[in-house]
Design a protein around this motif. Structure first.
Motif, short mmCIF file in Angstrom:
data_model
loop_
_atom_site.label_atom_id
_atom_site.label_comp_id
_atom_site.label_asym_id
_atom_site.label_seq_id
_atom_site.Cartn_x
_atom_site.Cartn_y
_atom_site.Cartn_z
N GLY A 1 39.37 38.15 56.89
CA GLY A 1 39.65 37.80 55.51
C GLY A 1 40.66 36.69 55.35
N GLY A 2 41.54 36.51 56.32
CA GLY A 2 42.52 35.46 56.24
C GLY A 2 41.96 34.07 56.44
N ALA A 3 40.71 33.97 56.90
CA ALA A 3 40.10 32.67 57.17
C ALA A 3 39.22 32.18 56.02
CB ALA A 3 39.26 32.75 58.45
N VAL A 4 39.13 32.93 54.93
CA VAL A 4 38.26 32.52 53.82
C VAL A 4 38.79 31.21 53.21
CG1 VAL A 4 37.39 33.15 51.54
CG2 VAL A 4 37.67 34.91 53.30
N PRO A 5 37.95 30.17 53.15
CA PRO A 5 38.43 28.88 52.63
C PRO A 5 38.69 28.92 51.12
CG PRO A 5 36.41 28.63 53.93
CD PRO A 5 36.58 30.09 53.65
N ASP A 6 39.71 28.21 50.69
CA ASP A 6 40.01 28.11 49.26
C ASP A 6 38.82 27.55 48.49
OD1 ASP A 6 42.56 29.08 49.73
OD2 ASP A 6 43.50 27.10 49.74
N ALA A 7 38.12 26.58 49.09
CA ALA A 7 36.99 25.95 48.40
C ALA A 7 35.88 26.94 48.11
CB ALA A 7 36.46 24.79 49.23
N LEU A 8 35.65 27.88 49.04
CA LEU A 8 34.61 28.89 48.83
C LEU A 8 35.01 29.82 47.68
CD1 LEU A 8 32.04 30.42 49.61
CD2 LEU A 8 33.39 31.65 51.32
N VAL A 9 36.25 30.25 47.65
CA VAL A 9 36.72 31.12 46.57
C VAL A 9 36.57 30.42 45.22
CG1 VAL A 9 38.71 32.36 45.64
CG2 VAL A 9 38.35 32.28 48.11
N ALA A 10 36.98 29.17 45.16
CA ALA A 10 36.90 28.42 43.90
C ALA A 10 35.46 28.22 43.46
CB ALA A 10 37.60 27.07 44.06
N ALA A 11 34.56 27.92 44.40
CA ALA A 11 33.15 27.70 44.05
C ALA A 11 32.52 28.98 43.51
CB ALA A 11 32.39 27.19 45.27
N ARG A 12 32.82 30.09 44.15
CA ARG A 12 32.27 31.36 43.68
C ARG A 12 32.83 31.73 42.31
NH1 ARG A 12 30.68 35.05 47.75
NH2 ARG A 12 30.78 36.67 46.15
N PHE A 13 34.11 31.50 42.10
CA PHE A 13 34.71 31.84 40.81
C PHE A 13 34.11 30.98 39.70
CE2 PHE A 13 38.16 31.54 37.62
CZ PHE A 13 38.22 32.89 37.29
N ARG A 14 33.94 29.69 39.97
CA ARG A 14 33.35 28.81 38.95
C ARG A 14 31.93 29.23 38.60
NH1 ARG A 14 35.58 24.66 42.19
NH2 ARG A 14 33.52 24.26 43.06
N ALA A 15 31.19 29.73 39.58
CA ALA A 15 29.78 30.06 39.36
C ALA A 15 29.58 31.47 38.83
CB ALA A 15 29.01 29.89 40.67
N ASP A 16 30.63 32.26 38.73
CA ASP A 16 30.47 33.66 38.31
C ASP A 16 29.96 33.75 36.89
OD1 ASP A 16 30.67 36.47 38.24
OD2 ASP A 16 32.64 36.32 37.28
N ARG A 17 28.92 34.58 36.72
CA ARG A 17 28.33 34.79 35.41
C ARG A 17 28.13 36.28 35.17
NH1 ARG A 17 23.00 31.52 35.52
NH2 ARG A 17 22.77 32.63 33.56
N ALA A 18 29.19 37.07 35.36
CA ALA A 18 29.08 38.52 35.25
C ALA A 18 28.58 38.95 33.88
CB ALA A 18 30.44 39.17 35.54
N ALA A 19 28.89 38.18 32.85
CA ALA A 19 28.49 38.55 31.50
C ALA A 19 26.99 38.51 31.30
CB ALA A 19 29.16 37.64 30.48
N ASP A 20 26.26 37.81 32.19
CA ASP A 20 24.81 37.72 32.04
C ASP A 20 24.10 38.99 32.49
OD1 ASP A 20 24.96 35.24 30.99
OD2 ASP A 20 24.11 34.17 32.68
N GLY A 21 24.82 39.93 33.10
CA GLY A 21 24.19 41.18 33.49
C GLY A 21 23.15 41.05 34.57
#
Length: 262
Positions: free
Chosen positions: A167-187
């Motif tokens: 878990g310590g090796a997760v890149p910041d860019a991957l976290v940011a990309a996933r967060f930007r793309a999150d669409r939890a409200a779409d169900g």
């Protein structure tokens, strides 16, 4: 540039020659084809990739109806519109379930498949007591966005605890990309569907790639799944969890070449 056909956003990358490899992402918050497989695409730019965002993810609108059946039907419509008679498949987790659904219903459309961490049934081959956590996905989503306040720190925690072994090796860019793309409200998440009765109809050769430390289902589950599919092999990667394509892209790319052809 990403486009939409049959309500699914898609993108062609890599070369324009050779067999088409369809890429389908996982079902976690913010998952999408280009983001989930960015590391593999970077080391294999010479393949003919077709990246597809499933309903409710990435650039694709949400859709009603049974989750897997609706996604598989939309995917088949997309392929009909684009024209390739048959595609190979590289898919992770939820994307692998959609691919298996398509392969069972339309075997003529699917060539060879590489599936990473896909759990289509809790009891492959009617084997019970396997190491599988069917409620983990729902718990992870509740922790990430159950109170309506997801943030980058929660996204990092989700990826680090469930998708990567280190878990310590997760890149910041991957976290940011996933967060930007999150669409939890779409169900996008629906009721889990059991594909156990469809596995025998999947005639395509399948190579399963599994992380030894996958918290959703362990290697014993993967071995049972390989036995339940008519034509399947299994590779277990050490020091890897649920997203081998991000954590071990070179190993995954080599296995893709070996199974799909280089």
């Amino acid at each position: 540039m990403a486009t939409e056909t049959a309500a699914l956003a898609h993108e062609r990358v890599g070369t324009t020659t050779g067999p088409v490899t369809l890429v389908l992402h996982g079902g976690g918050p913010g998952c999408h084809a280009a983001g989930d497989f960015a590391a593999v695409l970077a080391v294999r730019p010479d393949r003919n990739w077709l990246l597809v965002d499933l309903p409710g993810y990435g650039g694709s609108p949400a859709a009603g109806g049974p989750r897997l059946g609706t996604a598989a039907a939309a995917l088949r419509d997309l392929l009909d519109g684009l024209g390739p008679d048959r595609v190979d498949v590289l898919a992770q987790s939820y994307g692998g379930l959609v691919a298996l659904h398509l392969a069972a219903d339309a075997p003529e459309r699917v060539g060879r498949m590489v599936l990473l961490g896909s759990v289509p049934t809790p009891t492959p081959g009617a084997i019970t007591g396997l190491p599988v956590d069917t409620g983990l996905g729902a718990r992870l989503r509740a922790d990430y966005s159950g109170d309506g306040r997801p943030d980058l720190a929660r996204m990092r925690r989700l990826i680090a605890t469930a998708e990567w072994h280190d878990g310590g090796a997760v890149p910041d860019a991957l976290v940011a990309a996933r967060f930007r793309a999150d669409r939890a409200a779409d169900g996008a998440v629906g009721v889990p569907e059991d594909l156990g009765d469809r596995l025998g109809a999947v005639t395509a050769p399948v190579h399963l790639i599994w992380g030894r430390h996958d918290p959703f289902a362990g290697p014993a589950y993967a071995d049972a799944l390989a036995g339940a599919l008519p034509r399947a092999d299994l590779t277990v990667l050490a020091a890897t969890a649920h997203h081998p394509q991000s954590e071990r892209p070179d190993a995954v790319a080599a296995l893709v070449d070996a199974h799909l052809g280089s």
